[in-house]
Structure formats: C-alpha cells, structure tokens
Design a protein around this motif. Sequence first.
Motif, PDB file in Angstrom:
ATOM      1  N   LEU A 253      -9.821   1.402   3.908  1.00 52.60           N
ATOM      2  CA  LEU A 253      -8.749   0.457   4.219  1.00 52.60           C
ATOM      3  C   LEU A 253      -7.427   1.153   4.502  1.00 52.60           C
ATOM      4  O   LEU A 253      -6.489   0.500   4.960  1.00 52.60           O
ATOM      5  N   ALA A 254      -7.353   2.451   4.232  1.00 61.07           N
ATOM      6  CA  ALA A 254      -6.081   3.147   4.415  1.00 61.07           C
ATOM      7  C   ALA A 254      -5.621   3.135   5.864  1.00 61.07           C
ATOM      8  O   ALA A 254      -4.418   3.140   6.141  1.00 61.07           O
ATOM      9  N   ALA A 255      -6.576   3.111   6.819  1.00 56.24           N
ATOM     10  CA  ALA A 255      -6.219   3.143   8.236  1.00 56.24           C
ATOM     11  C   ALA A 255      -5.982   1.758   8.815  1.00 56.24           C
ATOM     12  O   ALA A 255      -5.663   1.648  10.007  1.00 56.24           O
ATOM     13  N   ASN A 256      -6.116   0.715   8.021  1.00 58.21           N
ATOM     14  CA  ASN A 256      -5.889  -0.647   8.504  1.00 58.21           C
ATOM     15  C   ASN A 256      -4.394  -0.872   8.721  1.00 58.21           C
ATOM     16  O   ASN A 256      -3.589  -0.629   7.818  1.00 58.21           O
ATOM     17  N   PRO A 257      -3.964  -1.327   9.915  1.00 57.19           N
ATOM     18  CA  PRO A 257      -2.524  -1.509  10.161  1.00 57.19           C
ATOM     19  C   PRO A 257      -1.852  -2.462   9.189  1.00 57.19           C
ATOM     20  O   PRO A 257      -0.703  -2.226   8.767  1.00 57.19           O
ATOM     21  N   PHE A 258      -2.531  -3.532   8.813  1.00 58.23           N
ATOM     22  CA  PHE A 258      -1.939  -4.494   7.896  1.00 58.23           C
ATOM     23  C   PHE A 258      -1.813  -3.912   6.485  1.00 58.23           C
ATOM     24  O   PHE A 258      -0.834  -4.190   5.781  1.00 58.23           O
ATOM     25  N   VAL A 259      -2.779  -3.118   6.080  1.00 57.24           N
ATOM     26  CA  VAL A 259      -2.706  -2.470   4.773  1.00 57.24           C
ATOM     27  C   VAL A 259      -1.595  -1.432   4.754  1.00 57.24           C
ATOM     28  O   VAL A 259      -0.854  -1.310   3.769  1.00 57.24           O
ATOM     29  N   ILE A 260      -1.452  -0.682   5.842  1.00 55.28           N
ATOM     30  CA  ILE A 260      -0.375   0.312   5.921  1.00 55.28           C
ATOM     31  C   ILE A 260       0.980  -0.373   5.817  1.00 55.28           C
ATOM     32  O   ILE A 260       1.871   0.060   5.074  1.00 55.28           O
ATOM     33  N   LEU A 261       1.154  -1.468   6.558  1.00 54.49           N
ATOM     34  CA  LEU A 261       2.420  -2.194   6.522  1.00 54.49           C
ATOM     35  C   LEU A 261       2.710  -2.739   5.129  1.00 54.49           C
ATOM     36  O   LEU A 261       3.840  -2.651   4.636  1.00 54.49           O
ATOM     37  N   ALA A 262       1.693  -3.294   4.470  1.00 47.93           N
ATOM     38  CA  ALA A 262       1.891  -3.883   3.144  1.00 47.93           C
ATOM     39  C   ALA A 262       2.094  -2.820   2.084  1.00 47.93           C
ATOM     40  O   ALA A 262       2.954  -2.947   1.199  1.00 47.93           O
ATOM     41  N   ASP A 263       1.311  -1.736   2.149  1.00 50.28           N
ATOM     42  CA  ASP A 263       1.364  -0.704   1.113  1.00 50.28           C
ATOM     43  C   ASP A 263       2.633   0.132   1.204  1.00 50.28           C
ATOM     44  O   ASP A 263       3.098   0.672   0.196  1.00 50.28           O
ATOM     45  N   ALA A 264       3.190   0.270   2.411  1.00 46.72           N
ATOM     46  CA  ALA A 264       4.415   1.064   2.571  1.00 46.72           C
ATOM     47  C   ALA A 264       5.661   0.304   2.168  1.00 46.72           C
ATOM     48  O   ALA A 264       6.730   0.906   1.968  1.00 46.72           O
ATOM     49  N   THR A 265       5.553  -1.012   2.036  1.00 51.54           N
ATOM     50  CA  THR A 265       6.705  -1.831   1.663  1.00 51.54           C
ATOM     51  C   THR A 265       6.839  -1.863   0.144  1.00 51.54           C
ATOM     52  O   THR A 265       5.851  -2.071  -0.561  1.00 51.54           O
ATOM     53  N   PRO A 266       8.032  -1.643  -0.396  1.00 50.28           N
ATOM     54  CA  PRO A 266       8.211  -1.707  -1.860  1.00 50.28           C
ATOM     55  C   PRO A 266       7.756  -3.051  -2.409  1.00 50.28           C
ATOM     56  O   PRO A 266       8.138  -4.101  -1.886  1.00 50.28           O
ATOM     57  N   PRO A 267       6.915  -3.046  -3.437  1.00 47.40           N
ATOM     58  CA  PRO A 267       6.397  -4.314  -3.970  1.00 47.40           C
ATOM     59  C   PRO A 267       7.476  -5.100  -4.706  1.00 47.40           C
ATOM     60  O   PRO A 267       8.402  -4.537  -5.287  1.00 47.40           O
ATOM     61  N   THR A 268       7.329  -6.400  -4.659  1.00 46.83           N
ATOM     62  CA  THR A 268       8.222  -7.306  -5.385  1.00 46.83           C
ATOM     63  C   THR A 268       7.356  -8.241  -6.221  1.00 46.83           C
ATOM     64  O   THR A 268       6.341  -8.757  -5.737  1.00 46.83           O
TER      65      THR A 268
END
Length: 359
Positions: A253-268
């Motif tokens: 899943l690391a190469a999934n664009p949506f996962v990259i976008l979500a994982d790179a964003t600081p969690p809230t």
Amino acid sequence: MNLRRLGTVIGIDLRQRVRSVGWYVLLGIFAVVLLTLLTLSFSSFSLSDGGNGWFYSLVIMFVLLLVLLVSPTLSGSAVNGDRDAATLAPVQVTLVTTTEIVLGKFFAAWISGLAFLVVALPFLVIATFAGELNPAVIASSLGILVLEVGVVAAIGVGVSAIVARPVFSVAATYLLVAALTIGTLIAFGLGGTALRTEQTVTTRDVDWNAIPVGCDPYLPNDATECPSLEEIGCTTTSYTSEMPRFDRVWGVLAANPFVILADATPPTYDAYGNPSDLFSQIASGVRIAQIPPEATMSYDSCTNASLPSDSTEDRIAGTVPSWFVGLFLQLVLAGGLLAWGIARTRTPARRLPPGTRIA
C-alpha cells in the motif's frame, strides 16, 4: 539542456491545450461536480464537531481522484500524438534536443493537471477558513497532491514516448495508474487473507442458565432470590481460528497515491483519540495493518469491571510511516519511464515500430 528551448516547448504544448474547447468543457464539468458533491458533504459534516477537517480532506482526495482519471488522457498521447499528426518531426530537426522535447511535454502535462487544483482552490479556501485547521495539514497535503499530479503526468508522457500508438499508450497509462491505486488494494487484500495464522481465543463467561429471570449479576441487587456473581459461577471455552496476516503485506500500500497523501499529512485526532479527518482515517488504517495479530486472546466477562478500550491514536503508537518509501518508488517509476521514452524518441533512430509515421 537549454532552459529557453525547454520553455518554448512547454509554451507551444500549453497553447495547443488552451485553444481546445474541450479543455474548458472538462474544467467546467469538474467544477460543477465538485460544487455539487462538496456542498452536500459540507452540509453533512457541519452537523458534527470537527466536520471541517473531513470536508477539507474530502476535497483534496476528490481532486486527486479526478486528476488520476483525467491526466492519463492529457499526457498519454503527448509524444506519439504529435508523431501521428506529423508535427513531431519538424521539431526534431531544430536545435531542440530529444530530452527537451520529452521534458517539455512532461512539464506541460504537469501544469495542465494542476489546473484542476486551481479550480478546486476556492473550495479549499472556504474549508480552510471555515474551521481551525492545522497549517501543516494544509501545506503537506497540497505539496503531496502537486507531486502526485507530476508523477501521473510523467508516467503518461513516458509511456507515450515508448508506445507507438496513442490509443495503446493511453490505455497503458490507465493500467499503470490502476495498478498503483486499485491494484495495490487488491494485492493487499488477497495477500493478507492468503497468509493466515492460527489464533486461540479463550472466553470466560457467566453461566446464564443458572441466573433466575429478572436478575442481573452485574448490578447490585438486594433481592434474596438473586444470586451473586460469585455464586453463579463461570464457564470457560476455547476455540482456534485462522486470522489474516495483513502485517506481512501492508507494504504494497505504500505506493498507493491516496495512502501516500494520507500518510504524509500530520494526523489529527479528537478528544477521544479517534481520527478527525479522512487523512487520519486512511493513515491509521494502514498503520493498524502493521500490527500482527496476537497468538492468543482472552476475554473475561465474569468480572464486573469494564474492559479498557484503546483509542486509535494509542493503537498505532510505535508504527512507522511509509509515504516517503511509496513516493520514492513512484518517482523511480516515473523517472525510468521518462528516461526510456527519451531513448525511444532520440533521433536518428536505428529501428522504428512498423507503421510509425516520421514526417
């Protein structure tokens, strides 16, 4: 490489796109769909606390989805389309190098893809000022979105320079994008369920058949006919089942664009430690997949004490982010396709596919 010649190639390609009526129709349809969907979503999320974070993350994810659907059409025939129209050969005989031609079309496709982000900008501004959003969330999500648009544009231009036919190159670009999005999800689901492990579950429960009607062993009761929890007794059962091992395949899943976008964003998170936007929801799901299932589990309902429940924030403590690995893999893929495309477009060519038009 000459920056002036590169800029000329970019300008020519962009002017060709701007003169197309279909380009404006496409942007208009995107704006209408975005307005309709996000008006409904904003009305829904505004009913709950922290809904503005969900609204903003939904805008970003939807823009990424539309870009992934449209960009292959814009970039998948950038090079072979000009070759098919007999407009590539006149450019190749000028001082412009092959590298400048391919990279110029790549930057033009990237800028064209960012036009969708410009259309969505008013909605992002509204979502930003509607609630108290973390500036780091806005900056990181927009930065990753811009990079993802560039990755898809590079894949499309690279494939268009490798494949001779525009129809096949557009189809191949869509297949590569689908492999990064849907394909990674399929590989994750099938791989996790194929790699299973045994888990033993032991439960200790109250013997409900020994409890008189109207009595609750967990509540204080002064009635003499109601026995206490100690007097009733408990039964212990144990069973073994197979659990999927998603912790062994979550890396796909690391190469999934949506996962990259979500994982790179600081969690809230909210006050209870649960995700408060779509970014955190997706990222926490991938992080939880890293945790292997326990070999033994035990549940005891004979005690009157409630079982402690960990929040999502507590459960993913100790897990590692993966967005930079996935982004690196995407950049390697995009760069490799561009390099291959430059080699295939370079003139004079020793060998051309059958039926290739050169002038």
